[in-house]
Design an enzyme around this catalytic site. Structure first.
Site, short mmCIF file in Angstrom:
data_model
loop_
_atom_site.label_atom_id
_atom_site.label_comp_id
_atom_site.label_asym_id
_atom_site.label_seq_id
_atom_site.Cartn_x
_atom_site.Cartn_y
_atom_site.Cartn_z
N ASP A 27 0.80 -1.24 0.00
CA ASP A 27 0.00 0.00 0.00
C ASP A 27 0.83 1.29 0.00
O ASP A 27 0.52 2.23 0.74
CB ASP A 27 -0.96 0.01 1.21
CG ASP A 27 -1.99 -1.12 1.14
OD1 ASP A 27 -1.94 -1.93 0.21
OD2 ASP A 27 -2.85 -1.19 2.04
N LYS A 125 -6.80 -5.17 -3.05
CA LYS A 125 -7.56 -5.73 -1.92
C LYS A 125 -8.54 -4.71 -1.37
O LYS A 125 -8.35 -3.51 -1.57
CB LYS A 125 -6.58 -6.19 -0.83
CG LYS A 125 -5.72 -5.06 -0.31
CD LYS A 125 -4.72 -5.56 0.70
CE LYS A 125 -3.89 -4.43 1.24
NZ LYS A 125 -4.66 -3.37 1.90
N CYS A 170 -2.16 -2.69 7.62
CA CYS A 170 -2.00 -3.62 6.49
C CYS A 170 -0.69 -4.40 6.55
O CYS A 170 -0.66 -5.58 6.16
CB CYS A 170 -2.16 -2.87 5.19
SG CYS A 170 -3.88 -2.30 4.98
C1 VGL Z 1 -4.81 0.73 5.56
C2 VGL Z 1 -6.46 1.58 6.89
C3 VGL Z 1 -7.39 1.42 5.88
C4 VGL Z 1 -3.38 0.36 5.42
C5 VGL Z 1 -5.72 0.56 4.54
O1 VGL Z 1 -2.86 0.29 4.27
O2 VGL Z 1 -2.73 0.14 6.46
N1 VGL Z 1 -5.20 1.23 6.73
N2 VGL Z 1 -7.01 0.91 4.71
#
Ligand code: VGL
Ligand code: ZN
Length: 231
Positions: A27, A125, A170
């Site tokens: 991410d 995802k 994540c």
């Molecule tokens: C994430 C909160 C919501 C992350 C993704 O990448 O850690 N955190 N969506």
């Protein structure tokens, strides 16, 4: 000219970490950068560290948080709810977030400074409206699989090095699920940054330690895995 020969499994042998090890870059997206919709403090600082690490790994997989606009994890989609509160959902307690990483928006794009041309796979995802997915392996209903474990097994990967954002969401969930799926897991601490809501970072490190996740620094990684049969 580079004289390194390809090896019989198709991976070049010029990499320090061969096919038994995968770098999982989680991410590293615009919305998680300072100024982004769900900014992770100092999130941009991981980019050069991740780029340096990626040059050492033959096998690199990226993930992208990739939500529909009406996603259940967005506070804006629940009347009266505020970002960062929690809400009980059928699959468990869900933190509600600001709208972030909406499919095909600039905020969901990978950071432009990522330089990993040899990355083989991008796993998206959190794509289903009703289910969040912090983990790169298993969605928050703890039943829906992303297919990543199968891909890694087919590639002969035995150990996953997790980096990116955010350490306590994540990255941690992905490392824990890598362990649960039978992989060794390493989190490279200086290649990650955290959100840290109400002690979530300390709690994530505790859970990871209990599950046998190795905590490492990018200048002192464990040795490459010896080549061996896929499990
Ligand atoms: C994430 C909160 C919501 C992350 C993704 O990448 O850690 N955190 N969506
Ligand atoms: Zn998300």
């Amino acid at each position: 000219m580079d004289t390194a020969k390809g090896s019989e499994n198709g991976f070049e042998d010029s990499f320090e970490y061969g096919p038994g090890d995968c770098l999982l870059v989680i991410d590293v997206q615009n919305d998680f950068m300072p100024g982004g919709a769900l900014a992770v403090p100092h999130g941009d600082e991981v980019v050069p560290v991740v780029n340096r690490l990626a040059r050492r790994f033959a096998q690199v997989v990226l993930t992208q948080d990739w939500h529909p606009g009406d996603h259940v994890s967005f506070a804006a989609n629940h009347a009266g709810a505020q970002p960062f509160q929690t809400l009980p959902l059928p699959y468990g307690e869900q933190v509600l977030w600001p709208v972030h990483c909406v499919q095909d928006t600039p905020g969901a794009a990978l950071h432009a400074g990522l330089a990993i041309p040899h990355a083989r796979l991008v796993v998206r995802k959190g794509c289903q409206r009703q289910v969040d997915s912090y983990s790169a392996f298993l969605e928050a209903d703890r039943a829906t699989r992303t297919g990543l474990a199968g891909y890694l097994r087919e590639q002969g990967v035995r150990r996953v090095f997790c980096v990116g954002l955010a350490t306590d969401f994540c990255v941690a969930w992905s490392a824990l699920d890598a362990r649960a799926a039978g992989f060794e897991a390493v989190v490279v601490e200086d290649a990650c940054r955290a959100i840290d809501l109400q002690g979530s970072l300390a709690s994530a490190w505790q859970q990871m330690a209990a599950a046998g996740v190795v905590r490492a620094q990018s200048d002192a990684l464990p040795q490459p895995a010896r080549p061996g049969p896929a499990h």
